[in-house]
Design a protein around this motif. Structure first.
Motif, short mmCIF file in Angstrom:
data_model
loop_
_atom_site.label_atom_id
_atom_site.label_comp_id
_atom_site.label_asym_id
_atom_site.label_seq_id
_atom_site.Cartn_x
_atom_site.Cartn_y
_atom_site.Cartn_z
N SER A 1 0.92 -1.11 -0.02
CA SER A 1 -0.18 -0.08 0.05
C SER A 1 0.79 1.27 0.18
O SER A 1 0.58 2.31 -0.64
CB SER A 1 -0.89 0.03 1.30
N LEU A 2 1.95 1.18 0.60
CA LEU A 2 2.86 2.39 0.79
C LEU A 2 3.25 2.61 -0.77
O LEU A 2 3.63 3.86 -1.20
CB LEU A 2 4.11 1.93 1.55
N LYS A 3 3.48 1.61 -1.74
CA LYS A 3 4.22 1.92 -2.98
C LYS A 3 2.98 2.84 -3.74
O LYS A 3 3.27 3.52 -4.58
CB LYS A 3 4.00 0.36 -3.92
N SER A 4 1.72 2.46 -3.59
CA SER A 4 0.62 3.48 -4.15
C SER A 4 -0.03 4.58 -3.54
O SER A 4 -0.97 4.94 -3.65
CB SER A 4 -0.36 2.34 -4.38
N PHE A 5 0.75 4.95 -2.58
CA PHE A 5 0.32 6.08 -1.39
C PHE A 5 0.33 7.23 -2.25
O PHE A 5 -0.87 8.04 -1.63
CB PHE A 5 1.47 6.18 -0.25
N ASP A 6 0.98 7.65 -3.16
CA ASP A 6 0.76 8.73 -3.95
C ASP A 6 -0.60 8.77 -4.79
O ASP A 6 -0.94 9.75 -5.14
CB ASP A 6 2.07 9.33 -4.68
N ARG A 7 -1.23 7.72 -4.81
CA ARG A 7 -2.46 7.71 -5.73
C ARG A 7 -3.70 7.65 -4.55
O ARG A 7 -4.81 7.64 -4.96
CB ARG A 7 -2.60 6.47 -6.32
N TRP A 8 -3.23 7.59 -3.20
CA TRP A 8 -4.41 7.84 -2.02
C TRP A 8 -5.02 9.01 -2.16
O TRP A 8 -4.61 10.26 -2.62
CB TRP A 8 -3.86 7.27 -0.67
N ARG A 9 -6.20 9.14 -1.71
CA ARG A 9 -6.83 10.67 -1.63
C ARG A 9 -6.35 11.27 -0.59
O ARG A 9 -6.27 11.00 0.70
CB ARG A 9 -8.57 10.24 -1.15
N LYS A 10 -5.83 12.59 -1.05
CA LYS A 10 -5.20 13.50 0.00
C LYS A 10 -4.20 12.98 0.84
O LYS A 10 -4.09 12.81 1.99
CB LYS A 10 -6.17 13.91 0.79
N PRO A 11 -3.06 12.31 0.07
CA PRO A 11 -1.90 11.58 1.01
C PRO A 11 -1.30 12.68 1.99
O PRO A 11 -0.63 12.40 2.89
CB PRO A 11 -1.14 11.24 -0.31
N LYS A 12 -1.16 13.92 1.45
CA LYS A 12 -0.48 14.96 2.45
C LYS A 12 -1.22 15.18 3.39
O LYS A 12 -0.47 15.30 4.61
CB LYS A 12 -0.29 16.45 1.71
N LYS A 13 -2.36 15.21 3.64
CA LYS A 13 -3.27 15.31 4.67
C LYS A 13 -3.07 13.94 5.57
O LYS A 13 -3.09 14.20 6.94
CB LYS A 13 -4.91 15.28 4.17
N ILE A 14 -3.14 12.86 5.24
CA ILE A 14 -3.08 11.72 5.84
C ILE A 14 -1.74 11.65 6.76
O ILE A 14 -1.64 11.58 7.92
CB ILE A 14 -2.93 10.20 4.74
N SER A 15 -0.46 12.12 5.81
CA SER A 15 0.74 12.27 6.61
C SER A 15 0.84 13.31 7.46
O SER A 15 1.86 13.20 8.38
CB SER A 15 1.94 12.41 5.64
N ARG A 16 -0.05 14.29 7.43
CA ARG A 16 -0.11 15.33 8.59
C ARG A 16 -0.68 15.05 9.79
O ARG A 16 -0.34 15.13 11.03
CB ARG A 16 -0.65 16.55 7.96
N LEU A 17 -2.02 13.99 9.40
CA LEU A 17 -2.70 13.74 10.52
C LEU A 17 -1.92 12.34 11.38
O LEU A 17 -2.17 12.43 12.65
CB LEU A 17 -3.94 13.19 10.28
#
Length: 413
Positions: free
Chosen positions: A111-127
């Motif tokens: 899943s980490l490989k495709s993380f950049d295709r997740w919805r709002k990945p920047k927001k996820i990594s801030r939270l």
């Protein structure tokens, strides 16, 4: 401030790699609690490869219960929300409700490989801090490099979880293929015993449900019950079985089989209890079990009838008196047999029961039943009806008929 881990996924089915991920994440990053959070069944997944939310929830709970130390908990947040769930929204909602928590989101390296295709990945990594476990044979050095790469690309931290290579290779997709071809005595290596037993009993992933042609040994029965009943319900079941056996010896009336039959009835009396209200009604309709309007409106009354069906068709119980005792143990009936009375009373007075403020104190009924079975039965029915009245619940017609019959019988003595 609590350090909270969230392990999301379909858990279709939950397996040993999931368990290893949760444990390793907690131990390596000193998390206070790890929540297992199943995703809702996707609308497009209607085939046998994706089982219901209820089945997946119960299998996840079985895994959590086996972890014993209380640091792992179940969350039905995404299941209740339903529809399409996005990790960014789930984490945001958690932060709103628990602003002091420090969140760690646990996922697999795939899943980490495709993380950049997740919805709002920047927001996820801030939270949340992202904890990634090696999956599908990904080497740990490659996972570490990917974590460092993602940490440079996004605002938060991406950290690796270290796991044994053997566990990292387990996948739900491959397990579903194995499940279809394995005999129930041949447990797939990636599944826990309780989850495998559950899958066999319910015939999940294209299997036929497990059915015993004759009653299996108590060891096997207990294994089946542990794989379905929650721990509190399982302890209650053992308490009822022990109490019923004791009363069976006391009131055997020369029947040498009474104690054993009473014990079996006690073991299986709640074998349908773990189903949800909706599932119980659906199963009764599917199996042709007639339900009254009162029962449909109050599904807590149904598990006796459903349990009798399962005792016969799943566990091979052919003794009609045992089946009848299971069938009526929630509401009773006029002119009950000795075995039916024993199970009805044992369900109420087993040692684990605590019922403060009852019309007839529990300890008095426990003493009374040692010399007056019908008297204990009347007190138990009166207590049950009084409780239903006080709590504003509907009283089943069978309970009223049972009380009327035995009170009338007592007046004639």
């Amino acid at each position: 401030m609590a350090r909270i881990g969230i392990l999301g996924g379909s858990f279709n089915p939950p397996h040993k790699a999931h368990k290893a991920m949760a444990r390793a994440a907690r131990e390596q990053y000193h998390l206070d609690t790890v929540f297992w959070m199943p995703t809702a069944r996707p609308p497009h997944k209607s085939d046998k490869s994706f089982v219901s939310d209820d089945h997946r929830s119960r299998m996840v709970k079985l895994v959590i219960e086996s972890m014993e130390d209380g640091a792992y908990r179940f969350s039905d947040y995404e299941l209740k929300k339903g529809g399409v769930n996005y990790t960014c929204e789930t984490l945001e909602a958690w932060k709103q409700n628990h602003p002091e928590d420090e969140l760690y989101f646990i996922l697999g390296g795939d899943s980490l490989k495709s993380f950049d295709r997740w919805r709002k990945p920047k927001k996820i990594s801030r939270l949340a801090t992202i904890l990634a476990a090696p999956r599908s044979g990904m080497p740990e050095n490659k996972l570490e490099k990917l974590c460092k790469k993602r940490t440079k690309e996004y605002p938060g931290l991406f950290l690796p979880i270290h796991m044994k290579e053997k566990l990292a290779k387990i996948s739900s997709t491959e397990l579903r293929k194995d499940i279809a071809v394995h005999d129930c005595s041949d447990q797939p290596e990636g599944l826990s015993g309780r989850v495998w037993q559950y899958i066999c009993l319910h015939g999940l992933y294209g299997r036929e449900p497990l059915q015993y042609q004759s009653v299996p040994s108590e060891k096997v029965l207990l294994k089946c019950l542990r794989s379905t009943l929650r721990p509190k319900r399982f302890r209650h079941t053992i308490g009822v079985a022990n109490t019923a056996e004791e009363l069976g010896k006391l009131y055997s009336e020369g029947d040498e089989t009474m104690a054993d039959r009473a014990r079996l009835a006690g073991l299986l009396h709640d074998c349908g209890k773990y189903y949800t209200d909706r599932e119980q009604i659906e199963l009764c309709d599917r199996f042709g079990i007639a339900l009254t309007e009162t029962e449909r409106a109050n599904p807590s009354l149904i598990h006796g009838k459903l349990g009798a069906y399962l005792a016969l068709n799943r566990y091979g119980v052919k003794d009609e008196e045992i089946l009848s005792a299971i069938r009526v143990h929630t509401v009773g009936k006029p002119d009950m047999s000795v075995l039916e009375k024993i199970l009805y009373i044992a369900d109420y007075i087993e040692p684990g029961r605590v019922i403060p403020g009852a019309l007839h104190p529990l300890e008095e009924i426990r003493k009374l039943v040692m010399h007056d079975l019908d008297g204990a039965l009347i007190d138990t029915i009166e207590n049950t009806i009084a409780y239903l009245k006080e709590s504003g619940r509907v009283i089943d017609e069978a309970s009223l008929a049972t009380l009327s019959y035995y009170e009338g019988k007592a007046d004639k003595i």
